[in-house]
Enzyme design. Structure first.
Site, PDB file in Angstrom:
ATOM      1  N   GLU A 182     -61.582 -34.954 -57.950  1.00 37.91           N
ATOM      2  CA  GLU A 182     -61.988 -33.721 -57.257  1.00 37.91           C
ATOM      3  C   GLU A 182     -61.334 -33.797 -55.885  1.00 37.91           C
ATOM      4  O   GLU A 182     -61.703 -34.627 -55.064  1.00 37.91           O
ATOM      5  CB  GLU A 182     -63.518 -33.644 -57.198  1.00 37.91           C
ATOM      6  CG  GLU A 182     -63.994 -32.245 -56.888  1.00 37.91           C
ATOM      7  CD  GLU A 182     -64.150 -32.005 -55.416  1.00 37.91           C
ATOM      8  OE1 GLU A 182     -63.140 -31.633 -54.768  1.00 37.91           O
ATOM      9  OE2 GLU A 182     -65.270 -32.195 -54.917  1.00 37.91           O
ATOM     10  N   LYS A 238     -67.711 -47.391 -54.260  1.00 39.12           N
ATOM     11  CA  LYS A 238     -67.042 -47.668 -52.986  1.00 39.12           C
ATOM     12  C   LYS A 238     -67.251 -46.436 -52.119  1.00 39.12           C
ATOM     13  O   LYS A 238     -66.571 -45.418 -52.262  1.00 39.12           O
ATOM     14  CB  LYS A 238     -65.551 -47.901 -53.232  1.00 39.12           C
ATOM     15  CG  LYS A 238     -64.899 -48.865 -52.269  1.00 39.12           C
ATOM     16  CD  LYS A 238     -64.974 -48.468 -50.805  1.00 39.12           C
ATOM     17  CE  LYS A 238     -63.951 -47.444 -50.401  1.00 39.12           C
ATOM     18  NZ  LYS A 238     -64.164 -46.934 -49.018  1.00 39.12           N
ATOM     19  N   GLU A 262     -55.240 -27.339 -46.976  1.00 38.69           N
ATOM     20  CA  GLU A 262     -56.650 -27.586 -46.670  1.00 38.69           C
ATOM     21  C   GLU A 262     -56.764 -28.170 -45.259  1.00 38.69           C
ATOM     22  O   GLU A 262     -56.217 -29.241 -44.984  1.00 38.69           O
ATOM     23  CB  GLU A 262     -57.241 -28.573 -47.685  1.00 38.69           C
ATOM     24  CG  GLU A 262     -58.723 -28.766 -47.480  1.00 38.69           C
ATOM     25  CD  GLU A 262     -59.337 -29.721 -48.501  1.00 38.69           C
ATOM     26  OE1 GLU A 262     -58.906 -30.885 -48.544  1.00 38.69           O
ATOM     27  OE2 GLU A 262     -60.255 -29.297 -49.221  1.00 38.69           O
ATOM     28  N   CYS A 306     -65.293 -29.399 -49.803  1.00 35.42           N
ATOM     29  CA  CYS A 306     -64.134 -29.205 -50.679  1.00 35.42           C
ATOM     30  C   CYS A 306     -64.001 -27.753 -51.103  1.00 35.42           C
ATOM     31  O   CYS A 306     -62.907 -27.235 -51.232  1.00 35.42           O
ATOM     32  CB  CYS A 306     -64.230 -30.124 -51.886  1.00 35.42           C
ATOM     33  SG  CYS A 306     -65.895 -30.308 -52.503  1.00 35.42           S
TER      34      CYS A 306
HETATM   35  O1  TXE Z   1     -59.515 -38.960 -47.560  1.00 34.13           O
HETATM   36  P1  TXE Z   1     -59.283 -40.146 -48.604  1.00 34.13           P
HETATM   37  P2  TXE Z   1     -59.689 -39.013 -45.977  1.00 34.13           P
HETATM   38  C1  TXE Z   1     -59.420 -34.281 -47.762  1.00 34.13           C
HETATM   39  C2  TXE Z   1     -59.549 -33.477 -46.485  1.00 34.13           C
HETATM   40  C3  TXE Z   1     -59.377 -34.523 -45.433  1.00 34.13           C
HETATM   41  C4  TXE Z   1     -58.345 -35.425 -46.053  1.00 34.13           C
HETATM   42  C5  TXE Z   1     -58.289 -36.841 -45.538  1.00 34.13           C
HETATM   43  O2  TXE Z   1     -58.532 -32.524 -46.429  1.00 34.13           O
HETATM   44  O3  TXE Z   1     -58.930 -33.989 -44.219  1.00 34.13           O
HETATM   45  O4  TXE Z   1     -58.688 -35.448 -47.419  1.00 34.13           O
HETATM   46  O5  TXE Z   1     -59.577 -37.477 -45.606  1.00 34.13           O
HETATM   47  C6  TXE Z   1     -61.030 -43.955 -50.334  1.00 34.13           C
HETATM   48  N1  TXE Z   1     -57.367 -46.347 -53.016  1.00 34.13           N
HETATM   49  N2  TXE Z   1     -60.712 -34.653 -48.311  1.00 34.13           N
HETATM   50  O6  TXE Z   1     -58.567 -39.756 -45.355  1.00 34.13           O
HETATM   51  O7  TXE Z   1     -58.313 -41.133 -48.076  1.00 34.13           O
HETATM   52  C7  TXE Z   1     -61.698 -43.844 -48.976  1.00 34.13           C
HETATM   53  O8  TXE Z   1     -62.169 -45.099 -48.552  1.00 34.13           O
HETATM   54  C8  TXE Z   1     -58.620 -46.039 -53.372  1.00 34.13           C
HETATM   55  C9  TXE Z   1     -61.241 -33.751 -49.303  1.00 34.13           C
HETATM   56  O9  TXE Z   1     -61.033 -39.494 -45.656  1.00 34.13           O
HETATM   57  O10 TXE Z   1     -58.930 -39.486 -49.879  1.00 34.13           O
HETATM   58  C10 TXE Z   1     -62.812 -42.860 -49.290  1.00 34.13           C
HETATM   59  O11 TXE Z   1     -63.881 -43.567 -49.919  1.00 34.13           O
HETATM   60  N3  TXE Z   1     -59.482 -45.413 -52.545  1.00 34.13           N
HETATM   61  C11 TXE Z   1     -62.435 -34.256 -49.941  1.00 34.13           C
HETATM   62  C12 TXE Z   1     -62.171 -41.894 -50.301  1.00 34.13           C
HETATM   63  O12 TXE Z   1     -61.055 -42.619 -50.826  1.00 34.13           O
HETATM   64  C13 TXE Z   1     -59.036 -45.071 -51.322  1.00 34.13           C
HETATM   65  C14 TXE Z   1     -63.317 -35.211 -49.287  1.00 34.13           C
HETATM   66  C15 TXE Z   1     -61.655 -40.587 -49.701  1.00 34.13           C
HETATM   67  O13 TXE Z   1     -60.712 -40.857 -48.718  1.00 34.13           O
HETATM   68  C16 TXE Z   1     -57.721 -45.355 -50.906  1.00 34.13           C
HETATM   69  C17 TXE Z   1     -62.647 -36.046 -48.304  1.00 34.13           C
HETATM   70  C18 TXE Z   1     -56.871 -46.022 -51.818  1.00 34.13           C
HETATM   71  N4  TXE Z   1     -55.604 -46.322 -51.513  1.00 34.13           N
HETATM   72  C19 TXE Z   1     -61.395 -35.719 -47.837  1.00 34.13           C
HETATM   73  N5  TXE Z   1     -57.555 -44.868 -49.647  1.00 34.13           N
HETATM   74  C20 TXE Z   1     -63.083 -33.423 -50.974  1.00 34.13           C
HETATM   75  N6  TXE Z   1     -62.436 -33.239 -52.121  1.00 34.13           N
HETATM   76  O14 TXE Z   1     -64.180 -32.945 -50.793  1.00 34.13           O
HETATM   77  C21 TXE Z   1     -58.733 -44.294 -49.287  1.00 34.13           C
HETATM   78  N7  TXE Z   1     -59.638 -44.423 -50.296  1.00 34.13           N
END
Ligand code: TXE
Length: 490
Positions: A259, A184, A392, A293
Site C-alpha cells: 500500500e 517492524k 504525493e 495515503c
Molecule cells: O517512507 P518509507 P518514509 C510516503 C510519503 C512520505 C514518503 C517517505 O509520501 O513522504 O513515503 O516516507 C521501512 N526495507 N509514505 O521515508 O521509507 C521504514 O522503517 C524495508 C506513504 O517514512 O517507505 C518504515 O517502517 N523497510 C505512506 C516503512 O518502511 C524499510 C506512509 C515506511 O517507510 C526500508 C508513509 C527498507 N529498505 C510514507 N526502508 C502510505 N502509503 O500511507 C524503510 N523501511
C-alpha cells in the site's frame, strides 16, 4: 542513534524489542532516540534492531506456529483477538496520549485511531472462525476439499502515519488467519505498537505469535523483507521502499501486499451539494496533516463553479491552524524534520513555477519553536501536469484544477500513476454510477469521502498505489492461502 540511556528520559520510555515473549535490547545494545514532533525534544528511546534480532524474531514466530499458537483453534484465536480489542478500548486514552506524543497527531485523531484499532481486532477476531474453504464438485469417485490455511510467518512493515490503524488492519488479519507475525514499526512511531504487543501478552497470546523489532528501515526492515523464513509480507509506505521490499520478497518467492500512497482526486460536478461537500473536501487533506495515503490532495472542479468552490475552500483554509497536538489544533506538526522540509520544498517549487497560493492557514503562535509545523496551503489553478498534481506531497497542500465535462473529469482523475481512492460529488445518480465505475481506484466515494476509512471496506490501490487488499474480509483472505485435498473413495 545513541547507546547511552540518559536521565532525561523516564525509565518507562526506554523500550526494547519483543521477541518470543521476551523484552530484549538490540543484539548489539544500540538504541535510537525518539523525538516528539511537537517540539523536537527527546523523550524516549527504542532498540535499534539488527538483522540478528529479526532472525531471532522469525525463529520465535516459527516456533510459535509449531507450538502453542499453531495448536489453537480458529475460535480460540478469535477470542484472544476479541479480548485484546477490549483491552485496547479500555486503554484508548493512554494509547492516544502516547501516539499523539510519538507521532504528533492531534489527540482526537489519536483517540479515533485507538478506537479503530480495537475495532480491527474485534472485526478480525469475530471473523476468525468464519473463514472457511470450499468443496469442489469433481469426479464421482473423489471428494475435493479446499482448505484456507495461513501463509505461516508473516512480516509487517508499518509506516508512521497511522501506526495503530495499520498495525490493526494487517496484524489483526494475519493473526486471525493463524499466521505468526513479526512487526517492524516505523522508526518515528513505534511506541503504541510496542504497548499493544505487551497487551497481547497479557491477553494470553502465546509467546512468539506477535513479535516486534524496532529500528531502522534499511537495517531491520530490509532484514525482515529478505528473511528466508518469512512466508508473506505486508508493507505500507513509499513506492521506492515498496520496490525494495517486493524485490527482496521475490528472491524468496513469497507474496507481498503493498500500500504505497496516492494522489487522490475529489471530483466536484456543477450539480454537487456544495454545503455538504465543502467541509469534507477540506478535511480530506487536513486530517493527520495531509499525511494520509488516501488524502484528497487534488480538487477537480467543473469549470462553471470553479471560482465559487475555490473561493469557499480558500476561505476555510484561512481559518486553519497548525499547532501543538495536545491543544486540539486543526492539524499537528509533520512527523519529522525531513517531512517538514519535503512539504516546504514542494511549496517553494510551486512558487518558482509561478503557481498561485490562493490561501494559507497559520502555524499557531504558541506552537513550540522546535516542532515540525507547516501552515496548510491551497493552490489554484494548478495544471494537471505539474508536480503538485502528480506527486504525493504527504502534507497539508491542496491543489485545484478545472474540468469541462465528464470525460475530462475521468481523464484527469485517472491521470496520475496512483490509484488509491477518489471522491465524486454530484446529485445525478446515473452520473455518479457511470463516473464511479470509470475510476481506476481501489475505493470510490460518492457524496462522501472516507479517507481510507471503514474497517469493513477493502482498501488498496492500482498502479503506483500498490497491490493486494487490506481491511474488510478481503484483507483476511490476503493473509491465507489454500490447500486442496483430493480424496479418492470409489
Ligand atoms: O517512507 P518509507 P518514509 C510516503 C510519503 C512520505 C514518503 C517517505 O509520501 O513522504 O513515503 O516516507 C521501512 N526495507 N509514505 O521515508 O521509507 C521504514 O522503517 C524495508 C506513504 O517514512 O517507505 C518504515 O517502517 N523497510 C505512506 C516503512 O518502511 C524499510 C506512509 C515506511 O517507510 C526500508 C508513509 C527498507 N529498505 C510514507 N526502508 C502510505 N502509503 O500511507 C524503510 N523501511
Amino acid at each position: 542513534m545513541n547507546d547511552q540511556v540518559t536521565s532525561t528520559i523516564a525509565p518507562d520510555m526506554v523500550h526494547t524489542n519483543l521477541i518470543g515473549g521476551r523484552n530484549l535490547p538490540a543484539s548489539d545494545g544500540m538504541t535510537m532516540d525518539v523525538l516528539s514532533p511537537a517540539d523536537g525534544a527527546l523523550f524516549a528511546r527504542i532498540a535499534a534492531g539488527t538483522a540478528e534480532d529479526v532472525d531471532a524474531a522469525v525463529r520465535a514466530a516459527r516456533a510459535a506456529l509449531d507450538g502453542a499458537w499453531g495448536r489453537l483453534t480458529a475460535t480460540e484465536r478469535g477470542r484472544l483477538l476479541m479480548r485484546l480489542a477490549g483491552m485496547v478500548e479500555a486503554h484508548a486514552d493512554e494509547l492516544a496520549t502516547l501516539e499523539s506524543r510519538d507521532n504528533g497527531k492531534p489527540l482526537r485523531q489519536a483517540r479515533a485511531d485507538a478506537v479503530a484499532l480495537a475495532r480491527y481486532f474485534e472485526f478480525y477476531g469475530s471473523a476468525a472462525d468464519k473463514l472457511h474453504g470450499d468443496v469442489i464438485p469433481y469426479l464421482n469417485t473423489h471428494f475435493v476439499g479446499v482448505e484456507r490455511v495461513p501463509h505461516g510467518v508473516t512480516g509487517h512493515i508499518v509506516p508512521w502515519n497511522y501506526p495503530m490503524q495499520i498495525f490493526g488492519r494487517s496484524v489483526g488479519a494475519a493473526l486471525a488467519a493463524g499466521n505468526a507475525t513479526v512487526v517492524k514499526p516505523a522508526e518515528d512511531a513505534s511506541l503504541t505498537i510496542l504497548r499493544v504487543a505487551a497487551m497481547a501478552r497479557e491477553a494470553g497470546f502465546p509467546d512468539g505469535a506477535l513479535n516486534v523489532v524496532t529500528g531502522l528501515g534499511r537495517v531491520a526492515g530490509a532484514a525482515l523483507s529478505a528473511h528466508p523464513g518469512v512466508d508473506f509480507l505486508s508493507f505500507t509506505g513509499s513506492p521506492e521502499t515498496g520496490t525494495a521490499v517486493q524485490t527482496a520478497a521475490a528472491k524468496n518467492h513469497v507474496g507481498v501486499t503493498l500500500e504505497l500512497g496516492g494522489k487522490s482526486a475529489q471530483v466536484v460536478f456543477d450539480d454537487a451539494d456544495l454545503d455538504k461537500a465543502l467541509p469534507v473536501l477540506v478535511n480530506a487533506i487536513i486530517q493527520n496533516g495531509g499525511q494520509t495515503c488516501s488524502a484528497g490532495s487534488r480538487l477537480l472542479i467543473q469549470r462553471g463553479i470553479f471560482d465559487e468552490v475555490v473561493g469557499a475552500v480558500a476561505e476555510r483554509f484561512r481559518t486553519l491552524r497548525a499547532g501543538h497536538p495536545a491543544r486540539e489544533p486543526d492539524l499537528g506538526p509533520m512527523i519529522n524534520g525531513a517531512q517538514q522540509r519535503r512539504v516546504l520544498a514542494y511549496l517553494e517549487r510551486a512558487r518558482n513555477e509561478g503557481l498561485t497560493i490562493v490561501s494559507e492557514g497559520v502555524v499557531a503562535l504558541d506552537a513550540p519553536a522546535g516542532g515540525y509545523y507547516v501552515a496548510p496551503a491551497f493552490l489554484a489553478p494548478v495544471p494537471h501536469e505539474s508536480s503538485l498534481s502528480q506527486e504525493e506531497v504527504f502534507g497539508p497542500v491542496l491543489v485545484a484544477t478545472p474540468f469541462e465535462d465528464e470525460a475530462e473529469a475521468i481523464r484527469l482523475a485517472n491521470g496520475t500513476p496512483y490509484g488509491l481512492a477518489t471522491g465524486v460529488w454530484t446529485r445525478d445518480a446515473m452520473r455518479s454510477t457511470r463516473v464511479g465505475r470509470s475510476l481506476r481506484a481501489g475505493q470510490v466515494y460518492v457524496n462522501c469521502y472516507g479517507a481510507g476509512g471503514g474497517i469493513e471496506l477493502p482498501f488498496g490501490g492500482f498502479g503506483r498505489s500498490g497491490h493486494g487488499r487490506e481491511k474488510g474480509f478481503e484483507g483476511l483472505i490476503e493473509f491465507t492461502t489454500t490447500r486442496t485435498i483430493v480424496i479418492a473413495h470409489g
